[in-house]
Design a protein around this motif. Structure first.
Motif, short mmCIF file in Angstrom:
data_model
loop_
_atom_site.label_atom_id
_atom_site.label_comp_id
_atom_site.label_asym_id
_atom_site.label_seq_id
_atom_site.Cartn_x
_atom_site.Cartn_y
_atom_site.Cartn_z
N ASN A 21 43.78 47.58 41.93
CA ASN A 21 43.55 46.17 41.32
C ASN A 21 44.60 45.30 41.68
OD1 ASN A 21 40.84 47.02 40.72
ND2 ASN A 21 41.50 47.65 38.55
N PRO A 22 45.80 45.57 41.30
CA PRO A 22 46.71 44.68 41.30
C PRO A 22 46.76 44.15 42.87
CG PRO A 22 47.73 46.57 40.07
CD PRO A 22 46.25 46.77 40.47
N GLU A 23 46.76 45.13 43.65
CA GLU A 23 46.76 44.86 45.15
C GLU A 23 45.72 44.01 45.47
OE1 GLU A 23 48.93 48.59 44.48
OE2 GLU A 23 46.87 47.95 44.03
N ILE A 34 44.08 41.56 43.62
CA ILE A 34 44.26 40.28 42.99
C ILE A 34 45.41 39.61 43.74
CG2 ILE A 34 45.31 39.26 40.92
CD1 ILE A 34 43.86 41.38 39.19
N ALA A 35 46.50 40.19 44.07
CA ALA A 35 47.38 39.73 45.09
C ALA A 35 46.84 39.09 46.26
CB ALA A 35 48.59 40.36 45.47
N GLU A 84 44.59 46.19 32.75
CA GLU A 84 45.30 46.29 34.04
C GLU A 84 45.57 45.04 34.71
OE1 GLU A 84 45.00 48.99 38.12
OE2 GLU A 84 43.58 48.91 36.66
N ILE A 85 44.71 44.17 34.78
CA ILE A 85 44.80 43.05 35.75
C ILE A 85 45.51 41.69 35.28
CG2 ILE A 85 42.51 43.82 37.01
CD1 ILE A 85 41.08 41.47 35.90
N PRO A 109 48.26 41.11 33.95
CA PRO A 109 49.57 40.57 34.27
C PRO A 109 49.60 40.14 35.61
CG PRO A 109 49.81 42.86 33.05
CD PRO A 109 48.33 42.48 33.43
N SER A 110 48.59 40.13 36.39
CA SER A 110 48.70 39.83 37.97
C SER A 110 48.01 38.53 38.07
CB SER A 110 47.88 40.91 38.69
OG SER A 110 48.64 42.20 38.46
N HIS A 151 43.84 31.74 40.00
CA HIS A 151 42.66 32.37 40.18
C HIS A 151 41.49 32.05 39.53
CE1 HIS A 151 45.93 35.56 41.10
NE2 HIS A 151 45.07 35.94 41.78
#
Length: 126
Positions: A58-60, A62-63, A83-84, A86-87, A92
């Motif tokens: 998920n962080p990848e 979102i980036a 999980e998401i 902080p990103s 967004h």
């Protein structure tokens, strides 16, 4: 520059939305769509069919995304949101298709930065 879409969850609803975005020409290049789902077989199916980009987490995702579509089951949403959060930033747009997950719940979990939209599509209409 094209809008980049990221789908968290790659089940039936996500697949229908991805196909619709491509078919309607909203997304000209399927490579502008990414998807992540811990069930790799679901991602692999939609990647093979629509030629979108798989992500490893998920962080990848979102980036690489401007619009983040939350297409997970409501019972999984608290884990995904934690999980998401902080990103995510103010660039967004977060679009939720999870039944019963209110905008207030999303705002509380994600904070003030991302723009939020909640929609209730159905797969036959897509």
């Amino acid at each position: 520059m094209a809008t980049r879409w990221g789908f968290i969850g790659a089940g039936q609803m996500a697949g229908a939305l991805i196909r619709g975005l491509i078919r309607a020409g909203v997304v000209a290049d399927p490579r502008d769509i990414s998807a992540y789902d811990p069930a790799r077989t679901m991602v692999d199916l939609i990647v093979d069919e629509c030629k979108i980009q798989p992500q490893v987490g998920n962080p990848e995702l979102i980036a690489l995304s401007d619009v983040v579509v939350l297409a997970v089951k409501p019972q999984v949403m608290p884990i995904v949101l934690a999980e998401i959060a902080p990103s995510l930033g103010d660039r967004h747009l977060v679009l939720s298709v999870a039944a019963g997950v209110t905008l207030a719940t999303l705002r509380q979990a994600l904070g003030p930065a991302p723009r939020l939209v909640r929609v209730m599509p159905n797969t036959p209409a897509l």
